[in-house]
Design an enzyme around this catalytic site. Structure first.
Site, PDB file in Angstrom:
ATOM      1  CG  HIS B  84      -1.726  -1.058   1.313  1.00  0.00           C
ATOM      2  ND1 HIS B  84      -1.586  -2.304   1.786  1.00  0.00           N
ATOM      3  CD2 HIS B  84      -3.166  -1.096   1.028  1.00  0.00           C
ATOM      4  CE1 HIS B  84      -2.606  -2.864   1.611  1.00  0.00           C
ATOM      5  NE2 HIS B  84      -3.627  -2.254   1.306  1.00  0.00           N
ATOM      6  CG  ASP B 140      26.799   1.667  -7.887  1.00  0.00           C
ATOM      7  OD1 ASP B 140      27.266   0.977  -9.116  1.00  0.00           O
ATOM      8  OD2 ASP B 140      26.504   2.642  -8.004  1.00  0.00           O
TER       9      ASP B 140
END
Lengths: 173, 173, 173, 173, 173, 173
Positions: B84, B140
């Site tokens: 939600h 990363d």
């Protein structure tokens, strides 16, 4: 000694002043690149059986997670600050229920993503993001029945293409 | 037997026909809810020292990852299909370099996220997404120096609020 | 007989095990591709006149819808799970008020989108998404005065470029 | 005469100068609201059977479209310029293969979305966007076997809650 | 006279009927392009010192703003309606605290972004968006201590590459 | 002395260790809040006349920029790292062509945004983001005819609601 290491190897995402940057890849030639990443979601025996029985019906946990992972791969540059936007040529994502019989039986969902592009940067982050989002989705779909699920072993299995050439994970890597 | 389990506990994200859905939470009362999640990024000794020395300069790995994790928490409903949309009241994300001396020393970045809201659904997924995106960002930022980094132990530590009440992870959970 | 059809023609978005995937287009050559799609929004006579009179002022319904459609085209890979990210070269979107005199006069907004790229995949989905988002925006702008508006005839009119060559919709297609 | 209509009924998304705006809903009381929307995707007999046979395997067309539609509902305020951001309480999306025997048999995928919220604005646009994105995804999954698929009859079936009260589509509406 | 100007120079983002469009760049050849943009955030002496002292710790205002700016550059085509999606090759963003001694001392954060790509369209908008988002983030991080901060002088400094060739801002430009 | 300032006033977006965080607003009561922000885009006389004459046709520069600004307001929490997601009740954005006769005549587009919500955090950032995105869009639409456009004076004009009460910019603020 650390000093010496730094001279040879360094984080390319920082410039000489230590400021983060999106590294310039403009001088790299476009080439075909692939990356394969994996993740494991460790669940209870009960959850494992619920996922398995649900798999008989359409809309099961693994399918929702698979689609979420593929869509997640496309969100990588929006999530990882220094990632380059990239045109993915293809994404393949496979989830499977595994049961490893050992001293203590392990019940898990194993996830493998293969990502391909023809560009100037690799697609490791896209493959890793794909398996992570798929794993988080497995968690979300099962959290009503089990809260202590653990996502583990998110890792790169292999990559091909690019300046640094091919790379494959070794067993104890 | 599985049948019996299903009767007692079931995936709320599927209806009786097995179709996935975003569960209706409209009847739940808004309440203050918190969730704490964690992740660990296992790196080599060399990478660990590089992160540590970089931490002296602004723009270091941990700061970039921390901001990425906070922003990632806000992307949760766009990443996890059945989540939600939710109004987060606050997100706290902490990354720390740890070194565990055992038979084989473990070098790692530990990540903890605390998320709070005053709504109809819990924020477990937001906390888990925050630590996952932060962990992927650590990967990363470091992948130029080490490819075989492993992200592990993404898990919920505790949650408070909501219909099902408080929950805390046990040591062997 | 269906069996035979399946052997010849099949959904490329699924692999042999029936799992969805983003098809690998890496072997395709980049080429100039275009796609033209259309949609029709059927409104009441009253709504039609309101849109028409508003068109005299800046900020009218058709302009808002046109901009929404162009921006929507860029969101295609974020909306359609198996769509490849693509670099659009151009998007042209045209909305016009039409009145078809027949047994029962039809009042409508007709929408046509032309999308171009120089890439490895076609832009049908981008053109179809553009007209759909524009049509939904027309609905949104007018829903305060009419709720039973119908969006209809979202379809591809023609495409050029790519492996399968050019295609044009036939009248009864 | 048009002048008179404008005085009674007008587009709320424009101010007196004709400029578009996101209408202020701050004075409205939050209430439970629902909206039900539908769409139809008309396919060939061949495509219809391919979708049907694929439905036996996991990862079929209808499941991918269903998940895309649910996720698409959450993107509504990012797609439709004047739509308010909203906290969806629940989204239910149902796709079914239908065959209407008449003079000319119609083969179609029918899509129905039910969206619920407890807020200051209705969820018509969310329901309409959900069915539209699901329909576009059906198109995308099938376009390799059929290009002249038509998406039609995107419409609101009913809504409840809000200042203007409940509304239901009449047969000839 | 204006008429004459219009014949020679015109907005390419509109067609002959005045409708906005995303201009077709398909006929342009891909080339290396750069753009450098700048912005200034004028703060009070007090705020300036707070930012400066915070800079000693990790996670300071300038670092958060720098990362936001780099991520913002990637959102350009989602924010600016007629902007083409583009594959950025690199983004460099630099923030610095400046103090200009004149009749009235100016305390400011100066922001410069350098963006590079190898594509069919320039990256001016990406560079301008990067400095704007970074400037807004500085505002957000400081607004608890000062509300009347002003963001000013958002401008292009230079661009290279493309059909129209290189361009550099003149002092009084 | 700085030390003393820090004790009294401090950046709430950092915790005691200097780590950035999304501040917890869960204890604040929801209240009606508004914010008004402004920006100015300084253009040449020629550009100013082109915008003006284009304004006679639909799809003009100011309309595109206005819609972009309203949509941009909704992207604020995705752009500004520590911003809370918020349910906007309304956004009003006004662009006007102004000509200030002074020693040197100033030709400009003035932009004002009014944003309202009923929540736990203010909407200053939403109003400032709206005017910034609108200003960037004006630049984008006009850059084919003038490159040295300057965006300036992005600032908060007033705010109402919230713990700290109302605030209004003073002339020399």
């Amino acid at each position: 000694m650390i000093q010496k290491i730094q001279k040879e190897k360094d984080f390319t995402h920082f410039d000489n002043d230590g400021r983060a940057r999106m590294v310039d890849v403009g001088e790299k030639n476009p080439s075909v690149r692939t990356a394969v990443a994996a993740a494991r979601v460790i669940v209870s025996e009960e959850t494992w059986h619920l996922i398995k029985s649900g798999g008989m019906k359409k809309g099961d946990v693994l399918t929702v997670a698979q689609i979420a992972g593929i869509m997640g791969a496309k969100q990588t540059p929006n999530l990882i600050p220094m990632c380059h936007p990239i045109l993915l040529d293809g994404v393949d994502l496979h989830l499977s229920l595994v049961r490893e019989m050992s001293a203590q039986t392990i019940y898990a969902v194993d996830i493998i993503a293969t990502v391909r592009c023809s560009g100037r940067t690799g697609v490791e982050m896209e493959a890793l993001t794909a398996v992570s989002v798929a794993a988080l989705t497995v968690y979300d779909m099962c959290k009503a029945v089990q809260r202590d699920i653990v996502i583990t072993d998110i890792r790169l299995l292999e990559k091909t293409g690019g300046v640094h050439g091919d790379w494959q994970r070794t067993e104890n890597g």
